[in-house]
Scaffold this motif. Sequence first.
Motif, PDB file in Angstrom:
ATOM      1  N   LEU A  92       6.750   5.442 -13.918  1.00 30.99           N
ATOM      2  CA  LEU A  92       6.302   4.014 -13.727  1.00 30.99           C
ATOM      3  C   LEU A  92       5.482   3.542 -15.037  1.00 30.99           C
ATOM      4  O   LEU A  92       5.592   2.347 -15.262  1.00 30.99           O
ATOM      5  N   ALA A  93       5.103   4.282 -15.669  1.00 23.13           N
ATOM      6  CA  ALA A  93       4.152   3.942 -16.820  1.00 23.13           C
ATOM      7  C   ALA A  93       5.217   3.413 -17.854  1.00 23.13           C
ATOM      8  O   ALA A  93       4.940   2.381 -18.558  1.00 23.13           O
ATOM      9  N   VAL A  94       6.052   4.317 -18.514  1.00 20.89           N
ATOM     10  CA  VAL A  94       7.138   3.912 -19.282  1.00 20.89           C
ATOM     11  C   VAL A  94       7.732   2.580 -18.760  1.00 20.89           C
ATOM     12  O   VAL A  94       8.030   1.556 -19.609  1.00 20.89           O
ATOM     13  N   LEU A  95       8.411   2.484 -17.558  1.00 23.77           N
ATOM     14  CA  LEU A  95       9.037   1.286 -17.287  1.00 23.77           C
ATOM     15  C   LEU A  95       8.322  -0.100 -17.041  1.00 23.77           C
ATOM     16  O   LEU A  95       8.577  -1.087 -17.256  1.00 23.77           O
TER      17      LEU A  95
ATOM     18  N   GLY B 166      -2.939   4.962 -15.942  1.00 21.90           N
ATOM     19  CA  GLY B 166      -3.441   5.781 -16.755  1.00 21.90           C
ATOM     20  C   GLY B 166      -2.652   6.237 -17.797  1.00 21.90           C
ATOM     21  O   GLY B 166      -2.709   7.216 -18.323  1.00 21.90           O
ATOM     22  N   ASP B 167      -1.938   5.262 -18.431  1.00 24.14           N
ATOM     23  CA  ASP B 167      -1.050   5.655 -19.506  1.00 24.14           C
ATOM     24  C   ASP B 167      -1.526   5.557 -20.771  1.00 24.14           C
ATOM     25  O   ASP B 167      -1.093   5.811 -21.611  1.00 24.14           O
ATOM     26  N   GLY B 168      -2.729   4.900 -21.091  1.00 26.49           N
ATOM     27  CA  GLY B 168      -3.547   4.808 -22.370  1.00 26.49           C
ATOM     28  C   GLY B 168      -2.957   3.906 -23.079  1.00 26.49           C
ATOM     29  O   GLY B 168      -3.272   3.757 -24.108  1.00 26.49           O
ATOM     30  N   GLY B 169      -1.924   3.275 -22.491  1.00 22.09           N
ATOM     31  CA  GLY B 169      -1.594   2.002 -23.478  1.00 22.09           C
ATOM     32  C   GLY B 169      -2.432   0.975 -23.822  1.00 22.09           C
ATOM     33  O   GLY B 169      -3.077   0.755 -22.968  1.00 22.09           O
ATOM     34  N   GLY B 170      -2.096   0.373 -24.984  1.00 23.26           N
ATOM     35  CA  GLY B 170      -3.225  -0.700 -25.313  1.00 23.26           C
ATOM     36  C   GLY B 170      -3.970  -0.326 -26.295  1.00 23.26           C
ATOM     37  O   GLY B 170      -4.878  -1.063 -26.850  1.00 23.26           O
TER      38      GLY B 170
ATOM     39  N   PRO C 196       0.995  -1.266  -0.019  1.00 19.36           N
ATOM     40  CA  PRO C 196       0.022  -0.064  -0.041  1.00 19.36           C
ATOM     41  C   PRO C 196       0.827   1.275  -0.106  1.00 19.36           C
ATOM     42  O   PRO C 196       2.058   1.241   0.526  1.00 19.36           O
ATOM     43  N   LEU C 197       0.453   2.224  -0.805  1.00 20.84           N
ATOM     44  CA  LEU C 197       1.166   3.437  -0.762  1.00 20.84           C
ATOM     45  C   LEU C 197       1.220   4.234   0.805  1.00 20.84           C
ATOM     46  O   LEU C 197       0.485   4.222   1.441  1.00 20.84           O
ATOM     47  N   ARG C 198       2.538   4.413   0.908  1.00 20.77           N
ATOM     48  CA  ARG C 198       2.567   5.238   2.447  1.00 20.77           C
ATOM     49  C   ARG C 198       2.466   6.399   2.124  1.00 20.77           C
ATOM     50  O   ARG C 198       2.463   7.059   1.149  1.00 20.77           O
ATOM     51  N   PRO C 199       1.894   7.109   3.194  1.00 23.20           N
ATOM     52  CA  PRO C 199       1.518   8.525   3.508  1.00 23.20           C
ATOM     53  C   PRO C 199       2.831   9.605   3.005  1.00 23.20           C
ATOM     54  O   PRO C 199       2.612  10.393   2.470  1.00 23.20           O
ATOM     55  N   GLU C 200       3.952   9.112   3.607  1.00 25.20           N
ATOM     56  CA  GLU C 200       4.885   9.829   3.104  1.00 25.20           C
ATOM     57  C   GLU C 200       5.464   9.860   1.817  1.00 25.20           C
ATOM     58  O   GLU C 200       6.409  10.653   1.268  1.00 25.20           O
ATOM     59  N   LEU C 201       4.988   8.911   0.976  1.00 22.94           N
ATOM     60  CA  LEU C 201       5.269   8.723  -0.500  1.00 22.94           C
ATOM     61  C   LEU C 201       4.191   9.371  -1.229  1.00 22.94           C
ATOM     62  O   LEU C 201       3.252   8.960  -1.396  1.00 22.94           O
ATOM     63  N   ARG C 202       4.567  10.600  -1.873  1.00 20.90           N
ATOM     64  CA  ARG C 202       3.734  11.155  -2.802  1.00 20.90           C
ATOM     65  C   ARG C 202       4.283  11.011  -4.128  1.00 20.90           C
ATOM     66  O   ARG C 202       5.287  11.376  -4.463  1.00 20.90           O
ATOM     67  N   LEU C 203       3.208  10.591  -4.954  1.00 17.32           N
ATOM     68  CA  LEU C 203       3.669  10.497  -6.463  1.00 17.32           C
ATOM     69  C   LEU C 203       2.938  11.922  -7.102  1.00 17.32           C
ATOM     70  O   LEU C 203       1.910  11.915  -7.116  1.00 17.32           O
ATOM     71  N   ASP C 204       3.860  12.177  -7.841  1.00 12.01           N
ATOM     72  CA  ASP C 204       3.398  13.281  -8.864  1.00 12.01           C
ATOM     73  C   ASP C 204       3.257  12.705 -10.490  1.00 12.01           C
ATOM     74  O   ASP C 204       3.505  11.459 -10.547  1.00 12.01           O
ATOM     75  N   ASP C 205       2.896  13.678 -11.300  1.00  7.38           N
ATOM     76  CA  ASP C 205       2.741  13.375 -12.759  1.00  7.38           C
ATOM     77  C   ASP C 205       4.052  12.586 -13.131  1.00  7.38           C
ATOM     78  O   ASP C 205       3.878  11.482 -13.909  1.00  7.38           O
ATOM     79  N   ARG C 206       5.173  12.949 -13.039  1.00  4.67           N
ATOM     80  CA  ARG C 206       6.409  12.500 -13.458  1.00  4.67           C
ATOM     81  C   ARG C 206       6.568  11.306 -12.871  1.00  4.67           C
ATOM     82  O   ARG C 206       7.261  10.193 -13.654  1.00  4.67           O
TER      83      ARG C 206
ATOM     84  N   GLU D  40      17.342   9.804  -9.776  1.00  2.00           N
ATOM     85  CA  GLU D  40      17.142  10.043  -8.505  1.00  2.00           C
ATOM     86  C   GLU D  40      15.517   9.481  -8.263  1.00  2.00           C
ATOM     87  O   GLU D  40      15.283   8.863  -6.867  1.00  2.00           O
ATOM     88  N   ARG D  41      14.541   9.776  -9.022  1.00  2.00           N
ATOM     89  CA  ARG D  41      12.975   9.220  -8.768  1.00  2.00           C
ATOM     90  C   ARG D  41      13.064   7.801  -8.959  1.00  2.00           C
ATOM     91  O   ARG D  41      12.132   7.164  -8.133  1.00  2.00           O
ATOM     92  N   MET D  42      13.671   7.347  -9.911  1.00  2.00           N
ATOM     93  CA  MET D  42      13.636   5.941 -10.019  1.00  2.00           C
ATOM     94  C   MET D  42      14.204   5.123  -8.613  1.00  2.00           C
ATOM     95  O   MET D  42      13.483   4.310  -8.389  1.00  2.00           O
ATOM     96  N   LYS D  43      15.220   5.560  -8.487  1.00  2.00           N
ATOM     97  CA  LYS D  43      15.796   5.229  -7.171  1.00  2.00           C
ATOM     98  C   LYS D  43      14.821   5.217  -6.047  1.00  2.00           C
ATOM     99  O   LYS D  43      14.581   4.171  -4.972  1.00  2.00           O
ATOM    100  N   ARG D  44      14.165   6.384  -5.942  1.00  2.00           N
ATOM    101  CA  ARG D  44      13.251   6.534  -4.782  1.00  2.00           C
ATOM    102  C   ARG D  44      11.823   5.414  -4.962  1.00  2.00           C
ATOM    103  O   ARG D  44      11.328   5.000  -3.889  1.00  2.00           O
ATOM    104  N   LEU D  45      11.663   5.273  -6.126  1.00  2.71           N
ATOM    105  CA  LEU D  45      10.540   4.459  -6.432  1.00  2.71           C
ATOM    106  C   LEU D  45      10.726   2.981  -6.143  1.00  2.71           C
ATOM    107  O   LEU D  45      10.154   2.140  -5.738  1.00  2.71           O
ATOM    108  N   GLU D  46      11.910   2.642  -6.427  1.00  2.88           N
ATOM    109  CA  GLU D  46      12.615   1.159  -6.244  1.00  2.88           C
ATOM    110  C   GLU D  46      12.608   1.168  -4.639  1.00  2.88           C
ATOM    111  O   GLU D  46      12.298  -0.069  -4.096  1.00  2.88           O
ATOM    112  N   LYS D  47      13.124   2.150  -3.938  1.00  2.00           N
ATOM    113  CA  LYS D  47      13.427   1.880  -2.409  1.00  2.00           C
ATOM    114  C   LYS D  47      12.014   1.734  -1.812  1.00  2.00           C
ATOM    115  O   LYS D  47      11.956   1.201  -0.799  1.00  2.00           O
TER     116      LYS D  47
END
Length: 166
Positions: free
Chosen positions: A18-21, A162-166, A3-13, A45-52
């Motif tokens: 995540l969509a591209v990867l 919501g990447d619209g892929g497919g 589950p998404l942690r409150p301290e982890l805020r995801l923005d559009d980038r 840096e964002r990728m590393k944060r998302l991995e962590k």
Amino acid sequence: MSPLRPELRLDDRDIAILAVLSREGRIAKTDLAGRVNLSPTPCWERMKRLEKAGLIRGYRAEIDLVGLGPHVQVFVTVELESHRAESFQIFERTIARMDQITGCWAIGGGYDYLMQVVTRDVAAFQSLMDGLLESRAGVRRYFSYIVTKPVKNLPPASALLGDGGG
């Protein structure tokens, strides 16, 4: 996914990364940065944060099964004999050791599990299922559905991102 942690805020980038990867795990980091409109260092840096944070659990290659040789892909619904917690645990431990079972989901409704099975042919599939029935996995009955052709197969994250892929 945890589950998404409150301290982890995801923005559009973050969502775009995540969509591209999810579709192109091997994309060069500079190409990824360009696709999400960031310079390489902030993108990395964002990728590393998302991995962590556990949102990116790994990177895989999508293998063309036809190129590997003849095979059959089967979806199987499974009903267990008993619905005690121990019965579910025994079943899950049993199928975890079977490499031909490439996916398994506990489901609600009339059946207990949906499994995805890939074997070299129908005889190998039947042998796998016979072994599962003879084991102490607790299968009451199962129904098999042979895949005749793939129609759509996107990474599951595509639906949520919501990447619209497919």
